[in-house]
Write a protein that holds these residues in place. Sequence first.
Motif, PDB file in Angstrom:
ATOM      1  N   LYS A 101      -5.034   6.578  -4.355  1.00 50.60           N
ATOM      2  CA  LYS A 101      -4.366   5.594  -3.520  1.00 50.60           C
ATOM      3  C   LYS A 101      -3.534   6.348  -2.497  1.00 50.60           C
ATOM      4  CE  LYS A 101      -1.224   1.737  -3.665  1.00 50.60           C
ATOM      5  NZ  LYS A 101      -0.306   0.923  -4.424  1.00 50.60           N
ATOM      6  N   ILE A 102      -3.527   5.815  -1.301  1.00 52.32           N
ATOM      7  CA  ILE A 102      -2.723   6.468  -0.277  1.00 52.32           C
ATOM      8  C   ILE A 102      -1.473   5.628  -0.059  1.00 52.32           C
ATOM      9  CG2 ILE A 102      -4.170   5.349   1.494  1.00 52.32           C
ATOM     10  CD1 ILE A 102      -3.476   7.728   3.314  1.00 52.32           C
ATOM     11  N   GLU A 103      -0.337   6.283   0.125  1.00 53.23           N
ATOM     12  CA  GLU A 103       0.877   5.522   0.411  1.00 53.23           C
ATOM     13  C   GLU A 103       1.852   6.366   1.219  1.00 53.23           C
ATOM     14  OE1 GLU A 103       3.013   4.532  -3.195  1.00 53.23           O
ATOM     15  OE2 GLU A 103       3.938   6.499  -3.137  1.00 53.23           O
ATOM     16  N   ASN A 104       2.910   5.703   1.637  1.00 48.27           N
ATOM     17  CA  ASN A 104       3.976   6.347   2.390  1.00 48.27           C
ATOM     18  C   ASN A 104       3.523   6.887   3.747  1.00 48.27           C
ATOM     19  OD1 ASN A 104       6.682   6.817   2.470  1.00 48.27           O
ATOM     20  ND2 ASN A 104       6.517   8.930   1.753  1.00 48.27           N
ATOM     21  N   THR A 105       2.545   6.224   4.352  1.00 50.21           N
ATOM     22  CA  THR A 105       2.109   6.642   5.681  1.00 50.21           C
ATOM     23  C   THR A 105       2.984   6.011   6.750  1.00 50.21           C
ATOM     24  OG1 THR A 105       0.616   4.770   5.814  1.00 50.21           O
ATOM     25  CG2 THR A 105      -0.311   6.832   5.014  1.00 50.21           C
ATOM     26  N   GLY A 106       3.754   5.028   6.349  1.00 48.09           N
ATOM     27  CA  GLY A 106       4.540   4.283   7.324  1.00 48.09           C
ATOM     28  C   GLY A 106       3.712   3.189   7.988  1.00 48.09           C
ATOM     29  N   LYS A 107       2.464   3.060   7.601  1.00 52.90           N
ATOM     30  CA  LYS A 107       1.587   2.018   8.163  1.00 52.90           C
ATOM     31  C   LYS A 107       1.024   1.206   7.000  1.00 52.90           C
ATOM     32  CE  LYS A 107       0.963   3.323  12.659  1.00 52.90           C
ATOM     33  NZ  LYS A 107       2.115   4.230  12.769  1.00 52.90           N
ATOM     34  N   SER A 108       1.705   0.130   6.677  1.00 51.16           N
ATOM     35  CA  SER A 108       1.284  -0.563   5.467  1.00 51.16           C
ATOM     36  C   SER A 108      -0.070  -1.267   5.640  1.00 51.16           C
ATOM     37  CB  SER A 108       2.353  -1.545   5.012  1.00 51.16           C
ATOM     38  OG  SER A 108       2.608  -2.453   6.050  1.00 51.16           O
ATOM     39  N   ASP A 109      -0.371  -1.705   6.881  1.00 48.17           N
ATOM     40  CA  ASP A 109      -1.689  -2.322   7.124  1.00 48.17           C
ATOM     41  C   ASP A 109      -2.791  -1.348   6.784  1.00 48.17           C
ATOM     42  OD1 ASP A 109      -0.286  -4.294   8.189  1.00 48.17           O
ATOM     43  OD2 ASP A 109      -1.167  -4.197  10.222  1.00 48.17           O
ATOM     44  N   LEU A 110      -2.606  -0.153   7.349  1.00 50.50           N
ATOM     45  CA  LEU A 110      -3.589   0.909   7.164  1.00 50.50           C
ATOM     46  C   LEU A 110      -3.765   1.216   5.679  1.00 50.50           C
ATOM     47  CD1 LEU A 110      -5.100   3.555   8.330  1.00 50.50           C
ATOM     48  CD2 LEU A 110      -2.902   4.640   7.950  1.00 50.50           C
ATOM     49  N   GLU A 111      -2.651   1.370   4.983  1.00 47.86           N
ATOM     50  CA  GLU A 111      -2.730   1.691   3.558  1.00 47.86           C
ATOM     51  C   GLU A 111      -3.489   0.621   2.808  1.00 47.86           C
ATOM     52  OE1 GLU A 111       1.245   2.268   2.100  1.00 47.86           O
ATOM     53  OE2 GLU A 111       1.554   3.892   3.536  1.00 47.86           O
ATOM     54  N   GLN A 112      -3.121  -0.615   3.097  1.00 47.77           N
ATOM     55  CA  GLN A 112      -3.782  -1.718   2.388  1.00 47.77           C
ATOM     56  C   GLN A 112      -5.282  -1.699   2.629  1.00 47.77           C
ATOM     57  OE1 GLN A 112      -2.282  -5.541   3.317  1.00 47.77           O
ATOM     58  NE2 GLN A 112      -0.609  -5.426   1.829  1.00 47.77           N
ATOM     59  N   ARG A 113      -5.633  -1.520   3.887  1.00 44.25           N
ATOM     60  CA  ARG A 113      -7.034  -1.539   4.265  1.00 44.25           C
ATOM     61  C   ARG A 113      -7.792  -0.405   3.568  1.00 44.25           C
ATOM     62  NH1 ARG A 113      -8.791   0.285   9.064  1.00 44.25           N
ATOM     63  NH2 ARG A 113      -6.685   0.434   9.848  1.00 44.25           N
ATOM     64  N   VAL A 114      -7.247   0.799   3.672  1.00 48.24           N
ATOM     65  CA  VAL A 114      -7.940   1.952   3.085  1.00 48.24           C
ATOM     66  C   VAL A 114      -7.989   1.832   1.564  1.00 48.24           C
ATOM     67  CG1 VAL A 114      -7.853   4.456   2.764  1.00 48.24           C
ATOM     68  CG2 VAL A 114      -7.405   3.478   5.008  1.00 48.24           C
ATOM     69  N   ASN A 115      -6.878   1.448   0.969  1.00 40.52           N
ATOM     70  CA  ASN A 115      -6.857   1.365  -0.490  1.00 40.52           C
ATOM     71  C   ASN A 115      -7.813   0.296  -1.008  1.00 40.52           C
ATOM     72  OD1 ASN A 115      -5.041   3.447  -0.803  1.00 40.52           O
ATOM     73  ND2 ASN A 115      -3.267   2.090  -0.592  1.00 40.52           N
ATOM     74  N   LEU A 116      -7.891  -0.796  -0.258  1.00 45.64           N
ATOM     75  CA  LEU A 116      -8.812  -1.853  -0.659  1.00 45.64           C
ATOM     76  C   LEU A 116     -10.249  -1.352  -0.558  1.00 45.64           C
ATOM     77  CD1 LEU A 116      -8.692  -4.871  -1.469  1.00 45.64           C
ATOM     78  CD2 LEU A 116      -9.296  -5.392   0.898  1.00 45.64           C
ATOM     79  N   GLU A 117     -10.498  -0.655   0.544  1.00 43.38           N
ATOM     80  CA  GLU A 117     -11.848  -0.133   0.729  1.00 43.38           C
ATOM     81  C   GLU A 117     -12.218   0.849  -0.379  1.00 43.38           C
ATOM     82  OE1 GLU A 117     -12.745   1.275   4.758  1.00 43.38           O
ATOM     83  OE2 GLU A 117     -14.287   2.517   3.821  1.00 43.38           O
ATOM     84  N   ILE A 118     -11.276   1.715  -0.704  1.00 40.40           N
ATOM     85  CA  ILE A 118     -11.537   2.690  -1.767  1.00 40.40           C
ATOM     86  C   ILE A 118     -11.823   1.980  -3.080  1.00 40.40           C
ATOM     87  CG2 ILE A 118     -10.504   4.493  -3.213  1.00 40.40           C
ATOM     88  CD1 ILE A 118      -8.916   5.382  -0.751  1.00 40.40           C
ATOM     89  N   SER A 119     -10.970   0.998  -3.405  1.00 34.90           N
ATOM     90  CA  SER A 119     -11.183   0.394  -4.720  1.00 34.90           C
ATOM     91  C   SER A 119     -12.473  -0.420  -4.752  1.00 34.90           C
ATOM     92  CB  SER A 119      -9.976  -0.414  -5.184  1.00 34.90           C
ATOM     93  OG  SER A 119      -9.801  -1.512  -4.344  1.00 34.90           O
ATOM     94  N   SER A 120     -12.839  -1.047  -3.618  1.00 34.94           N
ATOM     95  CA  SER A 120     -14.100  -1.798  -3.673  1.00 34.94           C
ATOM     96  C   SER A 120     -15.297  -0.853  -3.664  1.00 34.94           C
ATOM     97  CB  SER A 120     -14.203  -2.844  -2.558  1.00 34.94           C
ATOM     98  OG  SER A 120     -14.254  -2.222  -1.319  1.00 34.94           O
TER      99      SER A 120
END
Lengths: 279, 169
Positions: A101-120
């Motif tokens: 999981k990626i976090e603390n990028t300061g871009k919560s949209d980006l994190e959500q998008r990438v993390n969702l993509e990774i988990s799916s």
Amino acid sequence: MKKITNDKYKNIPIPSELNECVENALDYGLKTHNKRFAATKKILLSAAAFFIISVTLINTNSTIASALYQIPVIGNIAHIFTIQEIHKEDDIQYIDVKIPKIENTGKSDLEQRVNLEISSLIDKEIQNAQTRAKEYYDAFIATGGTPEEYHPIAVQIDYEIKLIDEKYVSFVIWKNETLASAYTTFYFYNIDVESGRVMTLKDFLGPQYKEIVSQKINEQIADWDEDKKMYLFPDVDISSLINENTKFYIDTDFKPVVVFEKYEITAGAAGIQEFKISD
Amino acid sequence: MSDYKNDRQIIGFIRENQEKLYRVAYSYVKNEETALDIVQDTIVKVLQNRHTLRNKEFIKTWGYKILINECLMYLRKNKNMIYFDNLENYTQQLTSEAPDSDKIDLYNAVDKLPPKLKTVIILRFFEQLKLDEIASVTSTNQNTVKTRLYKALKMLKLDLDIPEDDINL
């Protein structure tokens, strides 16, 4: 009645390097074997359940804690860490997965998008692997195999961080499946933290990226020694393989490194090919 | 059984059978470098996945299975492979090779067979595995193995009678 002989087969010359190759492989195989597997397996076997899923949250894991410790804390720097480990074992397969999981990028949209993509992505990979394993198992039993003779299919998903920085985050998720058609598959993620975008080679190198990348790769191939060139497929056209989906990561010099999987441009014996695109 | 003892058993098997593993790989790919590479990859996979092998008695069939998967993966993805359409040319060559000899060597002939048939020929005639062992390596049953064996010999235009499990080699 003619007899079948295996004389020619028995006379296949054994290269002098064989023993050394075998010892090296033994060494490597023993070293890279993850001890964690063995330990987990024992616990699971003692539970003697048909279907066991263990999910561990990693906050308590000392290796991750030490990995985090090594990341210098300068302002707003991204973290990648294992959010979940899945271990599942039954008579059909043996699954071992680490979900990053990626976090603390300061871009919560980006994190959500990438993390969702990774988990799916990982969910899909696990599901497909389960379906394949089940089909394989059913076919094995249907054709007269017994469950005792069956060797479970092992599926392993893990990730590797290539670069983590205020500007870019680059990592790869890989999947390794034993005894199935494909072995290791890679998924690369390159994120521009500032713009919040997932980067392609084009974003990195500009509109001329195709020419730049193919030229650099062709130059590097020209520098290969003759032995290595032998492995190159004769009809490879590098420029046709370069597009916005071409796999690459960003290395610690902030240069893109293009990756071709085994068999993509060379015979499998040559392995995975990486080309650093530097100026 | 301890992990240590298991490991020793697997390593022992690999060391003792390294030449066999090499010959099997070589008979698929007919190239020294590639065969060595396949043997190495196989050993690494065997070791990395040894925790999935529950019963160490099956190390032989399991080892062959991984080896053959590696070979088949190589053949499938290697663009330089010899295609099956050469079969006819080949069988002419085969029969004209030694018309008077009472022996037939299938060593060159396997190149012309599709992968599944190639595997049974290599395992049965070269490695002299039993039909039930071949069934286990290829995850099929003995009848399928027999069918493939007949089919392979038929394709090679060899009219041979194959007794159950004691073929005269």
